[in-house]
Design a protein around this motif. Structure first.
Motif, PDB file in Angstrom:
ATOM      1  N   ARG A  91      14.292  28.249  36.626  1.00  0.00           N
ATOM      2  CA  ARG A  91      13.392  29.266  35.961  1.00  0.00           C
ATOM      3  C   ARG A  91      13.721  29.561  34.552  1.00  0.00           C
ATOM      4  O   ARG A  91      12.973  29.022  33.837  1.00  0.00           O
ATOM      5  CB  ARG A  91      13.015  30.104  36.432  1.00  0.00           C
ATOM      6  CG  ARG A  91      12.825  31.537  36.409  1.00  0.00           C
ATOM      7  CD  ARG A  91      11.010  31.511  36.381  1.00  0.00           C
ATOM      8  NE  ARG A  91      10.475  32.348  35.976  1.00  0.00           N
ATOM      9  CZ  ARG A  91       9.581  32.619  34.144  1.00  0.00           C
ATOM     10  NH1 ARG A  91       8.984  31.508  33.643  1.00  0.00           N
ATOM     11  NH2 ARG A  91       9.158  33.301  34.141  1.00  0.00           N
ATOM     12  N   VAL A  93      15.902  27.637  32.798  1.00  0.00           N
ATOM     13  CA  VAL A  93      15.543  26.466  31.621  1.00  0.00           C
ATOM     14  C   VAL A  93      14.061  26.413  31.329  1.00  0.00           C
ATOM     15  O   VAL A  93      13.777  25.645  29.704  1.00  0.00           O
ATOM     16  CB  VAL A  93      15.682  25.057  32.457  1.00  0.00           C
ATOM     17  CG1 VAL A  93      15.776  23.231  31.261  1.00  0.00           C
ATOM     18  CG2 VAL A  93      17.619  24.964  32.563  1.00  0.00           C
ATOM     19  N   SER A  94      13.392  26.168  32.359  1.00  0.00           N
ATOM     20  CA  SER A  94      11.747  26.196  31.735  1.00  0.00           C
ATOM     21  C   SER A  94      11.607  27.809  31.271  1.00  0.00           C
ATOM     22  O   SER A  94      10.397  27.362  29.870  1.00  0.00           O
ATOM     23  CB  SER A  94      11.022  26.276  33.024  1.00  0.00           C
ATOM     24  OG  SER A  94      10.548  27.639  33.611  1.00  0.00           O
ATOM     25  N   VAL A  96      13.333  28.995  28.597  1.00  0.00           N
ATOM     26  CA  VAL A  96      14.285  27.705  27.714  1.00  0.00           C
ATOM     27  C   VAL A  96      12.928  27.074  26.688  1.00  0.00           C
ATOM     28  O   VAL A  96      13.419  27.180  25.647  1.00  0.00           O
ATOM     29  CB  VAL A  96      15.863  27.775  27.610  1.00  0.00           C
ATOM     30  CG1 VAL A  96      15.874  27.427  26.111  1.00  0.00           C
ATOM     31  CG2 VAL A  96      16.021  29.099  28.013  1.00  0.00           C
ATOM     32  N   GLU A  97      13.032  26.042  27.826  1.00  0.00           N
ATOM     33  CA  GLU A  97      12.394  24.391  26.947  1.00  0.00           C
ATOM     34  C   GLU A  97      10.871  25.276  26.945  1.00  0.00           C
ATOM     35  O   GLU A  97      10.483  24.396  25.466  1.00  0.00           O
ATOM     36  CB  GLU A  97      12.414  23.677  28.253  1.00  0.00           C
ATOM     37  CG  GLU A  97      13.834  23.009  28.200  1.00  0.00           C
ATOM     38  CD  GLU A  97      14.601  22.235  27.144  1.00  0.00           C
ATOM     39  OE1 GLU A  97      12.923  22.029  26.494  1.00  0.00           O
ATOM     40  OE2 GLU A  97      14.812  21.998  26.772  1.00  0.00           O
ATOM     41  N   SER A  98      10.789  26.318  27.235  1.00  0.00           N
ATOM     42  CA  SER A  98       8.817  26.381  26.838  1.00  0.00           C
ATOM     43  C   SER A  98       8.718  27.575  26.235  1.00  0.00           C
ATOM     44  O   SER A  98       7.354  28.072  25.942  1.00  0.00           O
ATOM     45  CB  SER A  98       7.833  26.622  28.307  1.00  0.00           C
ATOM     46  OG  SER A  98       8.351  28.039  29.141  1.00  0.00           O
ATOM     47  N   LYS A  99       9.954  28.254  26.114  1.00  0.00           N
ATOM     48  CA  LYS A  99       9.809  29.402  25.423  1.00  0.00           C
ATOM     49  C   LYS A  99       8.518  30.690  25.685  1.00  0.00           C
ATOM     50  O   LYS A  99       8.108  31.328  25.275  1.00  0.00           O
ATOM     51  CB  LYS A  99       9.387  29.624  23.706  1.00  0.00           C
ATOM     52  CG  LYS A  99       9.962  28.080  23.308  1.00  0.00           C
ATOM     53  CD  LYS A  99       9.869  28.529  21.250  1.00  0.00           C
ATOM     54  CE  LYS A  99      10.930  27.661  20.902  1.00  0.00           C
ATOM     55  NZ  LYS A  99      11.922  27.162  21.850  1.00  0.00           N
ATOM     56  N   ALA A 100       8.536  30.855  27.222  1.00  0.00           N
ATOM     57  CA  ALA A 100       8.010  32.096  27.442  1.00  0.00           C
ATOM     58  C   ALA A 100       8.857  33.090  27.633  1.00  0.00           C
ATOM     59  O   ALA A 100       9.676  33.307  27.470  1.00  0.00           O
ATOM     60  CB  ALA A 100       7.928  31.269  29.006  1.00  0.00           C
ATOM     61  N   TYR A 113      22.455  26.023  28.433  1.00  0.00           N
ATOM     62  CA  TYR A 113      20.822  25.929  27.384  1.00  0.00           C
ATOM     63  C   TYR A 113      21.661  27.236  26.267  1.00  0.00           C
ATOM     64  O   TYR A 113      21.032  28.231  25.526  1.00  0.00           O
ATOM     65  CB  TYR A 113      19.537  26.821  27.607  1.00  0.00           C
ATOM     66  CG  TYR A 113      20.356  28.047  29.000  1.00  0.00           C
ATOM     67  CD1 TYR A 113      19.778  28.697  28.557  1.00  0.00           C
ATOM     68  CD2 TYR A 113      20.264  27.535  30.580  1.00  0.00           C
ATOM     69  CE1 TYR A 113      20.211  30.056  30.232  1.00  0.00           C
ATOM     70  CE2 TYR A 113      20.206  28.470  31.343  1.00  0.00           C
ATOM     71  CZ  TYR A 113      20.236  29.195  30.864  1.00  0.00           C
ATOM     72  OH  TYR A 113      21.344  30.740  31.524  1.00  0.00           O
ATOM     73  N   GLU A 115      21.731  26.962  23.612  1.00  0.00           N
ATOM     74  CA  GLU A 115      21.437  26.972  22.171  1.00  0.00           C
ATOM     75  C   GLU A 115      19.897  27.625  22.461  1.00  0.00           C
ATOM     76  O   GLU A 115      20.231  28.373  20.655  1.00  0.00           O
ATOM     77  CB  GLU A 115      21.126  25.359  22.026  1.00  0.00           C
ATOM     78  CG  GLU A 115      22.576  24.939  21.358  1.00  0.00           C
ATOM     79  CD  GLU A 115      23.019  24.487  22.879  1.00  0.00           C
ATOM     80  OE1 GLU A 115      22.372  24.885  23.467  1.00  0.00           O
ATOM     81  OE2 GLU A 115      23.474  23.057  22.449  1.00  0.00           O
ATOM     82  N   GLY A 116      20.269  27.780  22.940  1.00  0.00           N
ATOM     83  CA  GLY A 116      18.400  28.902  22.916  1.00  0.00           C
ATOM     84  C   GLY A 116      18.639  30.209  23.654  1.00  0.00           C
ATOM     85  O   GLY A 116      17.850  30.963  23.824  1.00  0.00           O
TER      86      GLY A 116
END
Lengths: 434, 281, 312
Positions: A91, A93-94, A96-100, A113, A115-116
């Protein structure tokens, strides 16, 4: 109408500034929340957490903290909880990756993560200053490249949970102080039909929390302090492996080699094992469901090895995602949450299940309510990050998530020679650390 | 049925294997039911019989309804599963029919391309999928899963349907075409009705998978009140390393029984294929 | 004017009908009809699967930790996998797991379909009830199996002890071999009903007359099964098997909840491995490579299937 709106807005803004100042307690007012525009405050802040073992902890957040924050700021906090046991990482990771649209979270495995995540040094430093200072070991996780990427919260302490009545029966009136004594007592207990159940499967907490301290106690380390040099291949490691193989064969329930984190709770509560390494959840469950057993459970620190006594952390830290649309608002929320007015009661609502990394709570009243929980506070003194002596980073996360060290022990227990299991582990480590 | 049915034939051909199947398929449910009806103290009691209940109580069920959004989760699950099943079946038929019964250029290539795409597991897809959902501003809505589940289901529905479409003799369609029916008519009036059992099994498959799905639901449904059963239940009832066994099992049973009832209604129509097949090749 | 109008009217009337005729004829062409049917699902899949899939393929050629920019590293991810002993163990485990579970499900499912393809009371209810293992969410049923495999409290060991076969039951999830047997058993338990109901549906499409004429020709039960039922069922069996191979190959939840791939990687599958590398360890590139590594193997199976399908 319009005028009303205006005045409403400005009142709440003034409240905000006041609150920010209070929250900062000694820091400058500038650390408080300063909206960019009069009406620019967000409607809601989403805060993600893994559901807590202690239900009251989540309930306290929902029933006390959310309404309070809304009353004080007009902002609604959305508390998203996900299941324990692996839901939080995908959850996050997604996110951070998709900027939810999630603002803050318990940043499990934050090294994946960083960096995020937003720099929250100001909050972490102020909270530390204000509440007795942080336990320094946790900085190895939260501080990265000189910045605090998360605000530590507490440690889900792991130590020995045992059946005092059965230990007494075999003449062990105090919990074994060294790993050797632990083995001796275990042999007697297994003969008496009460084996240990030391988790060695692909779980996340209950396996690392005794195998790593044992390894360290025997004087071995997985990597050196530089976080690069693999140092596992040593005589000390070999001794630790031999010890675990003997412990498994002579003192443990066969099944424990395949256990995930819930299995030892189940085995303990069904009276199949006399000791395991776990958080305080077993005693809490027993007191609720099995009052008789609840009376004969006790906790003890991990036994010590030739090179000392160790514990390993299961740390809980809170961070803010760098993509939050209003960083100031999210930071205001986190600062507010970590204010003693809020956080103290929140810690206590879970009976200190999350042992605070703040020294101000070392002698908190709550610890006296159930003296048997005190070892979980003491764990903080000898507790290390799983990556110890290195700082926690991505590569060590890979070591943990590929169960390289755990499987070294588990394979030894299934009969593979010591040399082979260490060599295999070292090969795996070299691949990660290059 | 053909042939005389003696008692022993009925016993060895039907009742015995049926009993074995029942025991194999359902014994875990006996345990689930027993666990959902007894207190934790009894569950943990090493002297207790795992399938027997000494002190039955409905506490776990009451707890489930009172302390969680279980009813809402069931509703969400049914809605999501129904919509994604319908979408998947429609798209599945459109994909399967030509591949199963038509000759056209690039058919083989297409079959392989479609098939290979589906070999890629969710573990690989979910990060870009999350990105896509966020860009479409569908995060935290039921539409997010209604649209993403068919990506998992369409290929499989299509494959299953291909199998059923192929069991229908080609002569049937040809006869219809010679009679002047259009291809569309031949498909909708002749072939598809014959494959009703195939639709049911593909539908059952899609529905079940949709109500079972975990990863996308976890990633896209965040508010408690818009969650589906698997994510809602585990989020609330698996807490740290301790499980609320009784409530989990109560949820497992209550979540599945309505589906069983719906299915028992639908599987009756398995015979429909037989009666509809009046034109024989 | 009016004459012109009169003259053109029939032509004007004729053109659309001719066009309609041609349109109809055009639509009746197999290729056109096929592609018109195929277009909507393909567009849908292109949007929702094409992009994620291509992204996944791209990831497998880069070093791409979570939240960090990607660096192209060619085939290094695959080389790393090639050199990783755990990966090969996962490959081997996946093969054993898939093969065993598929054979069991196929045999059991065929049996279940034949048994249920008879007349008896409460047929609908029986069929639906037997689907329960497939219906109940895996995350929840696996939790129940954790108890069923429990060394002291579990149903299996209780039964073994009750029958006096053993003094102390085996360790279902602790013994590496038994752990694999256990996950295969649970996968079979969950998947068998679907095989059964799918093959049953296939059985139902076989016309009764065929059976009757075979009987008149003197075929016995076996003869009817071997020469009538089985050949007609082959497409369905083939597809449901391929299908199940893929699902079993990718099975993740069951193993993740039951053993986490332990003990000592004895039940680690390619899917759980890809997850632990790509997700838990945050190496998205490596994880994608591990996931993609499953494709060629399955591709072979699928090619076999599609060539079979085209031959028919």
């Amino acid at each position: 109408m319009a005028r009303n709106h205006g005045s409403d807005g400005s009142t709440s803004r003034r409240d905000f500034l006041k609150l920010g100042a209070v929250g900062a307690a000694g820091a400058t007012v500038g650390a408080g929340w300063r909206p960019r525009k009069a009406e620019a405050k967000p409607e809601k802040i989403t805060f993600l957490r893994e559901s807590s073992y202690v239900k009251e902890f989540d309930e306290h957040f929902n029933k006390v903290l959310i309404p309070r924050y809304q009353q004080e700021t007009g902002i609604k906090v959305v508390y998203e909880i996900v299941a324990a046991g692996g839901s939080a990482v995908p959850r996050t990771v997604s996110i951070v990756e998709s900027k939810a649209p999630v603002d803050a979270a318990w940043v499990q495995q934050e090294w994946l993560y960083r960096e995020g995540l937003l720099d929250v040094s100001d909050i972490a430093k102020d909270v530390g200053k204000q509440q007795g200072g942080w336990y320094s070991e946790i900085e190895g996780l939260s501080v990265w490249e000189g910045k605090w990427k998360s605000v530590p919260f507490g440690n889900i302490g792991q130590c020995m949970v045992y059946r005092k009545d059965w230990f007494d029966q075999v003449g062990a009136t105090t919990f074994p102080d060294t790993w050797e004594e632990f083995l001796e007592v275990g042999i007697k207990l297994k003969k008496a039909g009460h084996p240990y159940g030391m988790s060695m499967g692909h779980g996340y907490a209950d396996n690392n929390s005794w195998l790593l301290p044992l390894l360290w106690g025997f004087g071995a380390q997985v990597v050196a302090k530089d976080g690069k040099t693999v140092t596992l291949d040593s005589a000390e490691t070999a001794r630790a492996v031999d010890y675990v193989r003997k412990l498994y064969k002579d003192a443990c329930l066969d099944d424990c080699i395949g256990w995930l984190d819930p299995h030892n709770n189940k085995a303990f509560l069904t009276s199949q094992i006399s000791a395991t390494n776990n958080a305080m959840s077993i005693l809490i469950s027993a007191k609720r469901d099995l009052p008789d057993m609840g009376k004969v459970i006790d906790h003890a620190l991990n036994p010590k090895g030739p090179k000392g006594r160790f514990h390993s952390f299961v740390p809980v830290t809170h961070g803010i995602f760098a993509h939050t649309p209003d960083p100031a608002a999210a930071k205001h929320f986190l600062r507010w949450l970590m204010d003693p007015k809020q956080v103290a009661a929140w810690y206590r609502s879970a009976q200190m299940y999350h042992a605070p990394f703040l020294h101000a709570y070392d002698k908190d009243e709550e610890w006296n309510k159930e003296p048997r929980f005190k070892p979980y506070q003491k764990v903080l003194e000898t507790g290390k990050l799983v990556s110890w002596p290195a700082a926690a980073d991505r590569r060590f996360g890979e070591v943990v998530n590929k169960w390289i060290v755990i499987d070294m022990f588990a394979k030894a227990c299934t009969g593979t020679p010591t040399k082979t299991v260490i060599a295999e582990a070292v090969t795996g480590l070299k691949q990660i650390f290059g | 049925m053909v042939g005389e049915l003696t008692w022993s034939r009925r016993f060895f051909g039907l009742w015995l294997p049926l009993t074995v199947l029942f025991v194999f398929a359902l014994f875990p449910f006996a345990w689930m039911a027993a666990t959902s009806l007894k207190g934790n103290a009894e569950l943990y009691d090493p002297t207790a019989n795992p399938l027997w209940i000494r002190h039955p109580s409905l506490d776990h069920y009451i707890g489930l309804f009172k302390e969680s959004n279980f009813v809402i989760w069931i509703g969400n699950t049914m809605l999501v599963a129904t919509v994604s099943t319908i979408i998947s079946l429609l798209l599945g038929v459109m994909l399967a029919y030509p591949l199963a019964r038509m000759r056209f250029p690039a058919a083989g290539l297409l079959a392989i391309t479609v098939a290979v795409t589906y070999l890629v597991p969710q573990t690989l897809l979910f990060v870009p999928m999350a990105d896509l959902i966020n860009r479409m501003k569908l995060g935290d809505t039921l539409s997010a899963v209604m649209l993403t589940y068919p990506t998992l289901l369409v290929p499989f529905c299509a494959w299953l349907l291909i199998g059923y479409f192929k069991t229908v003799p080609k002569e049937l369609e040809e006869a219809a075409l010679i009679d002047g029916a259009s291809r569309w008519r031949a498909m909708t009036r002749v072939i598809l009705p014959l494959c009703t059992p195939g639709f049911l099994s593909a539908g059952i498959f899609a529905f079940t998978l949709a109500q079972n799905e975990f990863l996308y639901a976890l990633l896209f449904l965040n508010t408690s009140t818009i969650r589906t059963v698997p994510v809602g239940v585990t989020g609330e009832l698996i807490r740290g390393d301790a499980f609320y066994w009784g409530q989990l099992m109560a949820a497992a049973l209550l979540g599945s029984l309505p589906v069983v009832l719906i299915y028992s209604f639908f599987v009756k129509y398995y015979v429909a294929g037989l009666t509809a097949g009046s034109v024989k090749g | 004017m009016s004459r012109v109008a009169e003259a053109t009217r029939p032509a004007a009337r004729a053109v659309p009908s001719a066009r309609a005729f041609r349109l109809r004829e055009w639509l009746e062409r197999e290729a056109v009809f096929s592609w018109l049917m195929l277009a909507p699902p393909l567009l849908f899949l292109l949007l929702f699967l094409g992009y994620p899939f291509c992204y996944g393929v791209y990831l497998s050629f880069v070093r791409r930790p979570v939240a960090q920019p990607a660096t192209f590293i060619g085939l290094n991810n695959f080389l790393n996998l090639y050199n990783d002993a755990i990966f090969w163990q996962a490959v081997w485990n996946t093969f054993r797991f898939t093969a065993a579970a598929t054979v069991l499900k196929l045999a059991g499912g065929l049996g279940m379909a034949l048994v249920m393809h008879q007349n008896f009371r409460l047929k609908g209810m029986t069929r639906a009830l037997l689907l329960l293992p497939f219906i109940v969410p895996t995350v929840l049923s696996t939790v129940a199996w954790q108890w069923i495999f429990d060394p002291g409290m579990g149903l299996f060991n209780r039964l073994l002890m009750f029958l006096d076969l053993v003094k102390q039951g085996p360790s279902w999830l602790g013994n590496p071999t038994l752990a694999m047997v256990s996950v295969i058993l649970v996968n079979t338990w969950r998947g068998l009903p679907f095989f059964g109901i799918t093959i049953l549906a296939g059985l139902q499409t076989i016309p009764d007359e065929l059976m009757e004429s075979a009987t008149i020709d003197g075929a016995g039960w076996w003869g009817r099964f071997r020469y009538v039922t089985l050949p007609l069922l082959m497409p369905v069996i083939f597809i449901v098997t391929t299908f199940s191979i893929i699902f079993t190959f990718f099975d993740f939840q069951l193993v993740y909840v039951l053993t986490g791939g332990g003990p000592a990687n004895a039940t680690h599958l390619m899917a759980t491995y890809a997850y632990s590398v790509g997700m838990s360890s945050g190496q998205m590139g490596m994880g994608s490579a591990a996931a993609l590594a499953m494709v060629p193997v399955l591709g072979v199976v699928l090619l076999a299937m599609s060539s079979y399908v085209r031959r028919r």
